[in-house]
Design a protein around this motif. Structure first.
Motif, PDB file in Angstrom:
ATOM      1  N   PRO A 108       0.818  -1.229   0.000  1.00 36.50           N
ATOM      2  CA  PRO A 108       0.000   0.000   0.000  1.00 36.50           C
ATOM      3  C   PRO A 108       0.847   1.273   0.000  1.00 36.50           C
ATOM      4  CG  PRO A 108      -0.841  -1.571   1.595  1.00 36.50           C
ATOM      5  CD  PRO A 108       0.492  -2.090   1.145  1.00 36.50           C
ATOM      6  N   LYS A 111       2.250   1.793  -3.511  1.00 33.19           N
ATOM      7  CA  LYS A 111       1.187   2.275  -4.403  1.00 33.19           C
ATOM      8  C   LYS A 111       0.846   3.730  -4.103  1.00 33.19           C
ATOM      9  CE  LYS A 111      -0.515   0.052  -7.044  1.00 33.19           C
ATOM     10  NZ  LYS A 111      -0.094  -0.214  -8.439  1.00 33.19           N
ATOM     11  N   ARG A 112       0.795   4.072  -2.824  1.00 36.82           N
ATOM     12  CA  ARG A 112       0.486   5.452  -2.432  1.00 36.82           C
ATOM     13  C   ARG A 112       1.586   6.412  -2.888  1.00 36.82           C
ATOM     14  NH1 ARG A 112      -0.833   7.480   3.779  1.00 36.82           N
ATOM     15  NH2 ARG A 112      -1.078   9.702   3.293  1.00 36.82           N
TER      16      ARG A 112
END
Length: 320
Positions: A108, A111-112
């Motif tokens: 995550p 991706k962020r």
């Protein structure tokens, strides 16, 4: 216990696994290459356990073949090392199961951050594959380990795919032997491709040289004093006129010449082989091997004597 049969069986299983990989070098592989080629940062390779060892090797191979890359341990990434990754980088994450906790935990955040994510996984329905911009399939039918526990075929396939990426990028970049040498200056290839004659040659008072009118006996003293088995014959402008070697001396003895009264220019080798100071040391080696000689006079662009290089110099420098 038949060790030979066991060894052959292992290699056959891993060979078959790599052969099966050929069918999966497709548009996904092409897209992964494009993402890595367009990367303005670094390729950050990550993986846990045995996959981590393979990831480390893939990062090293990429870096040494023109694609800047480094390895980040996924466990350490969760404790500060994630700061090593920027949105300009491309992340290459490796997990055979695609569910490795340490890898999945940082997905995550990657991706962020907006860094493109390429995965190598044997499970295309896994969390890692699903989160990736490109997922490369490293699935196998079985491990070479008879227990099916130790990563064997899976790590071999992963390593082969990593090499395939590195070589494809190398070719796309037009990466040359000289480029490779610049990233391996301490290796034998670096020495062969980067060292120049100028860096190894003997200069100044170490150069054996005499004038064309020098008697043979004085030429012999010069050869003996400098210890290269040869002497250059130069005019007043330092232009190379010829070369006198141990071989020329033997011929002079065979012809029963007067060593005290014969000028060295009468028995020297004209049009002798020379090399320029800016040439690579490897070129000097090639000339010596081709003409079966052990030394070369070094000239500048105007054929003036500037040095001498011997096979011993090339051996000592590791060029041979």
């Amino acid at each position: 216990m038949n060790y030979i049969d066991s060894g052959k069986r292992t290699i056959e299983i891993e060979r078959d696994a790599v052969n099966a990989l050929l069918e999966r070098i497709d548009s996904s592989f092409e897209k992964a290459c494009e993402l890595m080629l367009q990367c303005s940062g670094r390729i950050v390779v990550t993986g846990m356990g045995k996959s981590g060892h393979i990831a480390n090797k893939i990062a090293a191979t990429l870096a040494s073949t023109g694609t800047p890359a480094f390895f980040v341990h996924p466990g350490e990434a969760s404790h500060g090392d994630l700061g090593m990754i920027t949105k300009q980088d491309v992340v290459l994450a490796i997990s055979n199961s695609g569910q490795t906790e340490e890898v999945v935990t940082i997905l995550p955040l990657i991706k962020r951050m907006g860094a493109p994510l390429i995965s190598m996984t044997g499970k295309q329905s896994s969390a890692l594959a699903t989160a990736s911009d490109v997922s490369l399939d490293i699935s196998i039918s079985k491990e070479a380990c008879p227990l099916g526990l130790a990563p064997t075929s899976s790590t071999t396939v992963t390593l082969a795919l990593g090499d395939a990426l590195a070589v494809a990028l190398l070719e796309a970049r037009g990466f040359s032997e000289e480029d490779f040498a610049f990233s391996h200056p301490g290796g034998s290839l670096g020495r062969k491709l980067l060292l120049t004659v100028e860096q190894l040659m003997h200069t100044g008072d170490r150069i054996p040289e005499v004038s064309p009118a020098t008697p043979l006996t004085e030429g012999l003293f010069e050869i003996s004093d400098k210890g290269f088995g040869l002497t250059a014959i130069v005019n007043d402008a330092k232009e190379i006129q010829g070369l006198f070697t141990d071989g020329d001396l033997r011929r002079a003895f065979d012809d029963k010449l007067d060593l005290h009264n014969t000028e060295i220019s009468k028995v020297m080798t004209k049009n002798c082989k020379t090399i320029q100071s800016k040439a690579l040391a490897a070129e000097a080696l090639q000339v010596m091997e081709e003409y079966k000689i052990t030394g070369l006079l070094v000239s500048d662009e105007e054929n003036k004597l500037v040095g001498v290089i011997h096979m011993h110099d090339l051996l000592k420098a590791g060029v041979v």
